[in-house]
Design an enzyme around this catalytic site. Structure first.
Site, PDB file in Angstrom:
ATOM      1  N   THR A  48      26.598  38.214  17.238  1.00  0.00           N
ATOM      2  CA  THR A  48      25.808  39.193  17.998  1.00  0.00           C
ATOM      3  C   THR A  48      24.891  38.429  18.951  1.00  0.00           C
ATOM      4  O   THR A  48      24.565  37.271  18.693  1.00  0.00           O
ATOM      5  CB  THR A  48      24.974  40.010  16.985  1.00  0.00           C
ATOM      6  OG1 THR A  48      25.854  40.887  16.316  1.00  0.00           O
ATOM      7  CG2 THR A  48      23.848  40.796  17.627  1.00  0.00           C
ATOM      8  N   ARG A  75      30.975  53.051  12.080  1.00  0.00           N
ATOM      9  CA  ARG A  75      29.835  52.313  11.516  1.00  0.00           C
ATOM     10  C   ARG A  75      28.891  51.861  12.640  1.00  0.00           C
ATOM     11  O   ARG A  75      29.320  51.342  13.660  1.00  0.00           O
ATOM     12  CB  ARG A  75      30.369  51.110  10.740  1.00  0.00           C
ATOM     13  CG  ARG A  75      29.290  50.216  10.124  1.00  0.00           C
ATOM     14  CD  ARG A  75      28.944  49.060  11.008  1.00  0.00           C
ATOM     15  NE  ARG A  75      28.011  48.136  10.342  1.00  0.00           N
ATOM     16  CZ  ARG A  75      27.347  47.173  10.967  1.00  0.00           C
ATOM     17  NH1 ARG A  75      27.506  46.991  12.261  1.00  0.00           N
ATOM     18  NH2 ARG A  75      26.538  46.394  10.298  1.00  0.00           N
ATOM     19  N   VAL A  76      27.592  52.063  12.443  1.00  0.00           N
ATOM     20  CA  VAL A  76      26.593  51.573  13.386  1.00  0.00           C
ATOM     21  C   VAL A  76      25.611  50.707  12.616  1.00  0.00           C
ATOM     22  O   VAL A  76      25.137  51.094  11.543  1.00  0.00           O
ATOM     23  CB  VAL A  76      25.844  52.748  14.062  1.00  0.00           C
ATOM     24  CG1 VAL A  76      24.696  52.234  14.914  1.00  0.00           C
ATOM     25  CG2 VAL A  76      26.805  53.575  14.912  1.00  0.00           C
ATOM     26  N   GLY A  77      25.315  49.519  13.136  1.00  0.00           N
ATOM     27  CA  GLY A  77      24.416  48.598  12.451  1.00  0.00           C
ATOM     28  C   GLY A  77      22.978  48.716  12.921  1.00  0.00           C
ATOM     29  O   GLY A  77      22.546  49.746  13.451  1.00  0.00           O
ATOM     30  N   ASP A  78      22.242  47.624  12.743  1.00  0.00           N
ATOM     31  CA  ASP A  78      20.813  47.615  13.088  1.00  0.00           C
ATOM     32  C   ASP A  78      20.550  47.478  14.587  1.00  0.00           C
ATOM     33  O   ASP A  78      19.497  47.884  15.083  1.00  0.00           O
ATOM     34  CB  ASP A  78      20.138  46.429  12.396  1.00  0.00           C
ATOM     35  CG  ASP A  78      20.758  45.097  12.848  1.00  0.00           C
ATOM     36  OD1 ASP A  78      21.974  44.925  12.664  1.00  0.00           O
ATOM     37  OD2 ASP A  78      20.040  44.259  13.422  1.00  0.00           O
ATOM     38  N   THR A 107      19.536  39.330  14.114  1.00  0.00           N
ATOM     39  CA  THR A 107      20.985  39.223  13.920  1.00  0.00           C
ATOM     40  C   THR A 107      21.241  39.007  12.434  1.00  0.00           C
ATOM     41  O   THR A 107      20.394  38.488  11.716  1.00  0.00           O
ATOM     42  CB  THR A 107      21.592  38.091  14.760  1.00  0.00           C
ATOM     43  OG1 THR A 107      22.954  37.909  14.353  1.00  0.00           O
ATOM     44  CG2 THR A 107      20.859  36.771  14.576  1.00  0.00           C
ATOM     45  N   GLY A 108      22.427  39.423  11.980  1.00  0.00           N
ATOM     46  CA  GLY A 108      22.756  39.330  10.557  1.00  0.00           C
ATOM     47  C   GLY A 108      23.305  40.667  10.109  1.00  0.00           C
ATOM     48  O   GLY A 108      23.399  41.603  10.904  1.00  0.00           O
ATOM     49  N   GLY A 120      23.750  44.115   9.360  1.00  0.00           N
ATOM     50  CA  GLY A 120      22.865  45.211   9.738  1.00  0.00           C
ATOM     51  C   GLY A 120      22.472  46.119   8.587  1.00  0.00           C
ATOM     52  O   GLY A 120      21.377  46.673   8.572  1.00  0.00           O
TER      53      GLY A 120
HETATM   54  N1  ASP Z   1      23.458  42.894  13.223  1.00  0.00           N
HETATM   55  C1  ASP Z   1      24.813  43.128  13.635  1.00  0.00           C
HETATM   56  C2  ASP Z   1      25.316  44.378  12.968  1.00  0.00           C
HETATM   57  O1  ASP Z   1      25.122  44.531  11.788  1.00  0.00           O
HETATM   58  C3  ASP Z   1      25.752  42.011  13.323  1.00  0.00           C
HETATM   59  C4  ASP Z   1      25.238  40.598  13.555  1.00  0.00           C
HETATM   60  O2  ASP Z   1      24.113  40.396  13.960  1.00  0.00           O
HETATM   61  O3  ASP Z   1      26.012  39.653  13.312  1.00  0.00           O
HETATM   62  O4  ASP Z   1      25.959  45.170  13.618  1.00  0.00           O
END
Ligand code: ASP
Length: 310
Positions: free
Chosen positions: A177, A205-208, A228-229, A231
């Site tokens: 990301t 699916r929707v992340g953070d 990032t990480g 979500g």
């Molecule tokens: N945070 C992003 C998500 O969960 C993925 C990522 O940062 O690698 O969509």
């Protein structure tokens, strides 16, 4: 008011993979282009958007052109940005067929009464704003993505769920990301992020990343954060806002970052990485994943880029 030295930080995702030479040079280019805007006197939000567009357009990260596919083979992207001057924010979720989701998020902020647009209507809005298009994923790309991810997939809850749903498709592991935070010459801060999502995603699916307070936050009076990480964990702890709140209560960027990443790990076994920038220009980059591709620049020497920060 005296002009201050601008600061810009960018990231290309937290995870396990080593940053490639091409990714490192793209992160440097993003820092250089974002910084050039700030040096010309542009607001922080403009520096953030410019830097993220470089990363989205490169195809080297999981955002914009390089976005990974969801389990049904769709490429649905999320992005957001926030202006610390007045707490205005814009975001898009599950948007398809455009190269620069971060610019769609900026149009949501500037031209609507809303903060977040999602799905097909968000794509239609992006088209109305004339954001450059990107072609749908090819059949070959879909096939390759499924082949790569199949081994991982059998262990995942998403995979077994998908088998029970009609029209099973493909999946792909992902990190990479992208995001940025900046401080401009007038002392204004901004934050943004853009992603194709996480690995093994169910369609929809929707992340953070497009969620203000989870993936990004910016407030001139407290600081700016881009996450990032995975979500699912970042959302449950509302990580970006919690880091900013701790800075507002007096913590340094590094202290605020370390405390909240530890909380994420202790409470829900979550891992993540963050860019954190205080109103006085102090900043921290940190992660609980093995690696995080990121960099920073204050205009002296060359932009600094690495894939480990401790
Ligand atoms: N945070 C992003 C998500 O969960 C993925 C990522 O940062 O690698 O969509």
């Amino acid at each position: 008011m005296n002009a201050r030295t601008p600061v810009i930080l960018v990231h290309g995702g937290a995870g396990v993979g080593m940053m490639t030479a091409a990714q490192a040079s793209c992160l440097r280019e993003a820092l250089a282009q974002g910084y050039a805007e700030l040096r010309r006197g542009a607001p922080a939000i403009r520096g953030v958007e410019t830097a993220i567009r470089v990363l989205e357009g490169s195809g080297l990260f999981n955002a914009g052109v390089g976005s990974v596919l969801q389990l049904d083979g769709g490429r649905r992207m999320d992005a957001s940005l926030m202006d610390g001057r007045d707490l205005r924010a814009g975001a898009v979720a599950a948007v398809e067929g455009i190269r620069y989701p971060i610019t769609a998020a900026r149009h949501v902020m500037d031209e609507t009464d809303h903060v977040l647009l999602a799905g097909k209507p968000a794509t239609r809005f992006a088209r109305y704003c004339r954001i450059e298009r990107q072609a749908p994923p090819t059949a070959a790309a879909r096939k390759a993505a499924l082949a790569d991810a199949r081994t991982l997939a059998f262990a995942s809850k998403s995979w077994s769920l998908l088998q029970k749903m009609p029209r099973a498709g493909r999946l792909q592991a992902a990190c990479e990301t992208v995001g940025a935070v900046a401080l401009d010459q007038a002392g204004n801060s901004a934050a943004g992020a853009s992603t194709g999502g996480a690995g093994l995603m169910l369609p929809g699916r929707v992340g953070d990343t497009p969620q203000i307070g989870s993936g990004v936050y910016a407030d001139n009076e407290a600081g700016a954060v881009s996450m990032t990480g995975r979500g699912e964990g970042i959302i449950r702890v509302a990580v970006a806002k919690e880091i900013v709140d701790r800075m507002e209560a007096g913590a340094t960027p590094n202290r605020a970052l370390q405390c909240v990443l530890r909380k994420l790990a202790d409470r829900i076994h979550g891992t993540a990485g963050a860019l954190v920038l205080a109103p006085n220009g102090r900043f921290a980059i940190g992660h609980t994943t093995p690696r995080m591709a990121a960099g920073h620049w204050t205009g002296n020497g060359r932009p600094i880029v690495a894939d480990r920060f401790r």
